[in-house]
Design an enzyme around this catalytic site. Structure first.
Site, PDB file in Angstrom:
ATOM      1  N   CYS A   1     -19.200  19.277  -8.592  1.00  0.00           N
ATOM      2  CA  CYS A   1     -20.171  19.444  -7.536  1.00  0.00           C
ATOM      3  C   CYS A   1     -19.081  20.658  -6.826  1.00  0.00           C
ATOM      4  CB  CYS A   1     -20.051  18.409  -6.570  1.00  0.00           C
ATOM      5  SG  CYS A   1     -18.190  17.815  -6.144  1.00  0.00           S
TER       6      CYS A   1
ATOM      7  N   HIS B   1      -3.661   0.657  -4.075  1.00  0.00           N
ATOM      8  CA  HIS B   1      -3.551   2.247  -3.369  1.00  0.00           C
ATOM      9  C   HIS B   1      -4.009   3.209  -4.456  1.00  0.00           C
ATOM     10  CE1 HIS B   1      -0.655   0.420  -0.017  1.00  0.00           C
ATOM     11  NE2 HIS B   1      -1.828   0.105  -0.077  1.00  0.00           N
TER      12      HIS B   1
ATOM     13  N   CYS C   1     -14.066  20.608  -8.367  1.00  0.00           N
ATOM     14  CA  CYS C   1     -14.735  19.783  -9.392  1.00  0.00           C
ATOM     15  C   CYS C   1     -15.678  20.211 -10.309  1.00  0.00           C
ATOM     16  CB  CYS C   1     -15.530  18.781  -8.151  1.00  0.00           C
ATOM     17  SG  CYS C   1     -16.458  17.608  -9.117  1.00  0.00           S
TER      18      CYS C   1
HETATM   19  C1  LIG Z   1       3.496   2.988   7.780  1.00  0.00           C
HETATM   20  C2  LIG Z   1       2.395   2.086   8.116  1.00  0.00           C
HETATM   21  C3  LIG Z   1       3.026   1.334   9.566  1.00  0.00           C
HETATM   22  N1  LIG Z   1       0.997   2.389   8.280  1.00  0.00           N
HETATM   23  C4  LIG Z   1       0.249   1.758   7.859  1.00  0.00           C
HETATM   24  O1  LIG Z   1       0.292   0.581   7.430  1.00  0.00           O
HETATM   25  C5  LIG Z   1      -1.242   2.231   7.864  1.00  0.00           C
HETATM   26  C6  LIG Z   1      -1.870   1.973   9.254  1.00  0.00           C
HETATM   27  C7  LIG Z   1      -2.153   0.793   9.452  1.00  0.00           C
HETATM   28  C8  LIG Z   1      -3.246  -0.014   9.267  1.00  0.00           C
HETATM   29  N2  LIG Z   1      -3.197  -1.268   9.677  1.00  0.00           N
HETATM   30  C9  LIG Z   1      -1.983  -1.253  10.288  1.00  0.00           C
HETATM   31  C10 LIG Z   1      -1.572  -2.525  11.011  1.00  0.00           C
HETATM   32  C11 LIG Z   1      -0.352  -2.404  11.740  1.00  0.00           C
HETATM   33  C12 LIG Z   1       0.195  -1.240  11.594  1.00  0.00           C
HETATM   34  C13 LIG Z   1       0.005   0.101  10.918  1.00  0.00           C
HETATM   35  C14 LIG Z   1      -1.271  -0.177  10.460  1.00  0.00           C
HETATM   36  N3  LIG Z   1      -1.974   1.838   6.786  1.00  0.00           N
HETATM   37  C15 LIG Z   1      -3.114   2.689   6.320  1.00  0.00           C
HETATM   38  O2  LIG Z   1      -3.145   3.566   6.781  1.00  0.00           O
HETATM   39  C16 LIG Z   1      -3.887   2.095   5.093  1.00  0.00           C
HETATM   40  C17 LIG Z   1      -3.568   2.665   3.734  1.00  0.00           C
HETATM   41  C18 LIG Z   1      -2.246   2.411   3.537  1.00  0.00           C
HETATM   42  C19 LIG Z   1      -1.902   2.992   2.132  1.00  0.00           C
HETATM   43  C20 LIG Z   1      -1.188   4.420   2.194  1.00  0.00           C
HETATM   44  N4  LIG Z   1      -0.834   4.855   0.661  1.00  0.00           N
HETATM   45  C21 LIG Z   1       0.200   4.562   0.144  1.00  0.00           C
HETATM   46  N5  LIG Z   1       0.518   5.202  -1.281  1.00  0.00           N
HETATM   47  C22 LIG Z   1      -0.521   5.947  -2.064  1.00  0.00           C
HETATM   48  C23 LIG Z   1      -0.336   7.328  -1.511  1.00  0.00           C
HETATM   49  C24 LIG Z   1       1.061   7.725  -1.981  1.00  0.00           C
HETATM   50  O3  LIG Z   1       1.536   7.245  -2.916  1.00  0.00           O
HETATM   51  O4  LIG Z   1       1.294   8.938  -1.945  1.00  0.00           O
HETATM   52  S1  LIG Z   1       1.395   3.694   0.866  1.00  0.00           S
HETATM   53  C25 LIG Z   1       2.903   3.754  -0.168  1.00  0.00           C
HETATM   54  O5  LIG Z   1       3.993   3.374   0.732  1.00  0.00           O
HETATM   55  C26 LIG Z   1       4.032   2.074   0.589  1.00  0.00           C
HETATM   56  C27 LIG Z   1       5.722   1.949   0.461  1.00  0.00           C
HETATM   57  O6  LIG Z   1       5.736   0.721   0.715  1.00  0.00           O
HETATM   58  P1  LIG Z   1       6.909  -0.092  -0.502  1.00  0.00           P
HETATM   59  O7  LIG Z   1       5.894  -0.153  -1.802  1.00  0.00           O
HETATM   60  O8  LIG Z   1       6.833  -1.574  -0.032  1.00  0.00           O
HETATM   61  O9  LIG Z   1       8.049   0.666  -0.837  1.00  0.00           O
HETATM   62  P2  LIG Z   1       9.262   0.974   0.500  1.00  0.00           P
HETATM   63  O10 LIG Z   1      10.037   2.263  -0.140  1.00  0.00           O
HETATM   64  O11 LIG Z   1       8.811   0.826   1.550  1.00  0.00           O
HETATM   65  O12 LIG Z   1      10.305  -0.415   0.061  1.00  0.00           O
HETATM   66  C28 LIG Z   1      10.909  -0.511  -1.128  1.00  0.00           C
HETATM   67  C29 LIG Z   1      11.309  -1.829  -1.292  1.00  0.00           C
HETATM   68  O13 LIG Z   1      11.842  -2.075  -2.505  1.00  0.00           O
HETATM   69  C30 LIG Z   1      13.226  -2.739  -2.588  1.00  0.00           C
HETATM   70  N6  LIG Z   1      13.947  -2.286  -3.729  1.00  0.00           N
HETATM   71  C31 LIG Z   1      14.734  -1.015  -3.881  1.00  0.00           C
HETATM   72  N7  LIG Z   1      15.043  -1.261  -5.105  1.00  0.00           N
HETATM   73  C32 LIG Z   1      14.861  -2.414  -5.821  1.00  0.00           C
HETATM   74  C33 LIG Z   1      14.834  -2.837  -7.218  1.00  0.00           C
HETATM   75  N8  LIG Z   1      15.301  -2.263  -8.112  1.00  0.00           N
HETATM   76  N9  LIG Z   1      14.284  -4.129  -7.418  1.00  0.00           N
HETATM   77  C34 LIG Z   1      13.365  -4.682  -6.518  1.00  0.00           C
HETATM   78  N10 LIG Z   1      13.224  -4.260  -5.261  1.00  0.00           N
HETATM   79  C35 LIG Z   1      13.751  -2.902  -4.836  1.00  0.00           C
HETATM   80  C36 LIG Z   1      13.809  -2.105  -1.109  1.00  0.00           C
HETATM   81  O14 LIG Z   1      14.694  -3.268  -0.675  1.00  0.00           O
HETATM   82  C37 LIG Z   1      12.478  -2.140  -0.375  1.00  0.00           C
HETATM   83  O15 LIG Z   1      12.193  -3.500   0.220  1.00  0.00           O
HETATM   84  C38 LIG Z   1       3.182   1.417  -0.427  1.00  0.00           C
HETATM   85  O16 LIG Z   1       2.176   0.914  -0.023  1.00  0.00           O
HETATM   86  C39 LIG Z   1       2.780   2.930  -1.349  1.00  0.00           C
HETATM   87  O17 LIG Z   1       1.725   2.613  -2.040  1.00  0.00           O
HETATM   88  N11 LIG Z   1      -5.334   2.438   5.511  1.00  0.00           N
HETATM   89  C40 LIG Z   1      -6.027   1.758   6.610  1.00  0.00           C
HETATM   90  O18 LIG Z   1      -5.297   1.087   7.305  1.00  0.00           O
HETATM   91  O19 LIG Z   1      -7.171   2.338   6.837  1.00  0.00           O
HETATM   92  C41 LIG Z   1      -7.653   1.745   7.998  1.00  0.00           C
HETATM   93  C42 LIG Z   1      -9.284   1.823   7.836  1.00  0.00           C
HETATM   94  C43 LIG Z   1      -9.845   1.037   7.904  1.00  0.00           C
HETATM   95  C44 LIG Z   1     -11.236   0.956   8.063  1.00  0.00           C
HETATM   96  C45 LIG Z   1     -11.809   2.077   7.721  1.00  0.00           C
HETATM   97  C46 LIG Z   1     -11.164   3.292   7.555  1.00  0.00           C
HETATM   98  C47 LIG Z   1      -9.661   3.264   7.525  1.00  0.00           C
END
Ligand SMILES: CC(C)NC(=O)[C@H](Cc1c[nH]c2ccccc12)NC(=O)[C@H](CCCC/N=C(/NCCC(=O)O)S[C@H]1O[C@H](COP(=O)(O)OP(=O)(O)OC[C@H]2O[C@@H](n3cnc4c(N)ncnc43)[C@H](O)[C@@H]2O)[C@@H](O)[C@H]1O)NC(=O)OCc1ccccc1
Length: 247
Positions: free
Chosen positions: A157, A121, A154
């Site tokens: 550009c 990402h 930039c």
């Molecule tokens: C919300 C979700 C439903 N939406 C998506 O997934 C979308 C859409 C989608 C695509 N395919 C699908 C299929 C099904 C459904 C939806 C989709 N995906 C996209 O848009 C992706 C892009 C997705 C990336 C977005 N960018 C991020 N980050 C960078 C930016 C930024 O940071 O600002 S995502 C960002 O949020 C996500 C957060 O998730 P986690 O890391 O899992 O964190 P979370 O808070 O959810 O959970 C934390 C976990 O840690 C645990 N925890 C807590 N404390 C601890 C601890 N101490 N130790 C261990 N574990 C711990 C907790 O219990 C918990 O389980 C990470 O991926 C992170 O990088 N792009 C795309 O599909 O493009 C298409 C495409 C294809 C062709 C051509 C053009 C386009």
């Protein structure tokens, strides 16, 4: 986390030729960086990802998005790797081959000494221009300098600079995807750390590994969307479980 579970995980790790560590926001929680979905202090609890982590949101309000990422970058630059990051770096000296595939944009795995890290990402430590993708790293402005400021142009550009991260609706970097999916398809073991498994396509990685016959070890204080793929579920914080895995 049970002693039996820990012992089983340690045996699986010791038998691994290629170990892929797949990490999410939970990996950096103990470094003081909020996760995305934490009910109270999670980033998405207080900010709308559609508004702030999409190209549309940036074009609609570039100042707001630019300063929001500067605010996050300040926190990342002040953060230090936690014992979980250091344990992952140390594991690379124990198994024949270890690669980190992370959704995190904070760069803390590399800061802890992990040398082979695939950032699927992107990274908040780099910026690139909107139109041509010229990438810049190094000294980036702090929040105080960015607050309510337009993103600078930039130097090559003139198009506005944006964080070099993957926004929702954007493709992941092709080279990172190719490497991450091929590694998942040939690893013996995947160590899945601190991800809720709700963002795609990154959530597919353990499924690819499992289909290829790999063992999955999950480390998370809570069950996730991916716990069903795990051979061993080590329930606890990464900063405590991972050092115990090495002990
Ligand atoms: C919300 C979700 C439903 N939406 C998506 O997934 C979308 C859409 C989608 C695509 N395919 C699908 C299929 C099904 C459904 C939806 C989709 N995906 C996209 O848009 C992706 C892009 C997705 C990336 C977005 N960018 C991020 N980050 C960078 C930016 C930024 O940071 O600002 S995502 C960002 O949020 C996500 C957060 O998730 P986690 O890391 O899992 O964190 P979370 O808070 O959810 O959970 C934390 C976990 O840690 C645990 N925890 C807590 N404390 C601890 C601890 N101490 N130790 C261990 N574990 C711990 C907790 O219990 C918990 O389980 C990470 O991926 C992170 O990088 N792009 C795309 O599909 O493009 C298409 C495409 C294809 C062709 C051509 C053009 C386009």
């Amino acid at each position: 986390m049970t002693p039996e579970g820990l012992a089983r995980a340690a045996r699986i790790v010791a038998d691994s030729g290629l170990l892929v560590v797949s990490s999410g926001a939970g990996m950096s929680r103990e470094s003081g960086i909020p996760t995305f979905r934490d009910a109270m202090e999670g980033l998405w609890a207080n900010f709308d990802p559609q508004e702030l982590a999409t190209e549309e949101g940036f074009r609609a309000n570039p100042r707001r998005v630019w300063s929001w990422y500067a605010w996050r970058r300040d926190r990342v630059m002040q953060a230090r790797p936690n014992p979980g990051h250091f344990a992952v770096a140390e594991l690379a000296g124990i198994v024949p081959e270890l690669v980190v595939v992370t959704q995190n944009v904070d760069g803390l795995h590399a800061a802890a000494g992990s040398r082979d890290v695939v950032e699927v990402h992107g990274s908040i430590r780099r910026v690139r221009c909107l139109d041509r993708g010229h990438v810049f790293s190094g000294e980036l402005p702090v929040y105080a300098e960015c607050e309510e400021q337009d993103p600078p142009p930039c130097p090559v550009c003139g198009s506005p600079l944006r964080p070099d991260v993957v926004w929702f609706g954007e493709m992941l970097p092709v080279d990172a995807v190719e490497r991450a999916w091929s590694l998942a398809g040939r690893c013996d073991t995947m160590l899945l750390i601190g991800t809720s498994g709700t963002v795609w396509p990154a959530a597919e990685l353990p499924l690819v590994a499992r289909r290829a016959g790999a063992r999955i070890i999950e480390v998370n204080p809570h069950r996730s969307e991916l716990t069903h793929t795990a051979d061993v579920f080590l329930q606890g914080p990464a900063g405590e479980v991972l050092p115990a895995l090495l002990a």
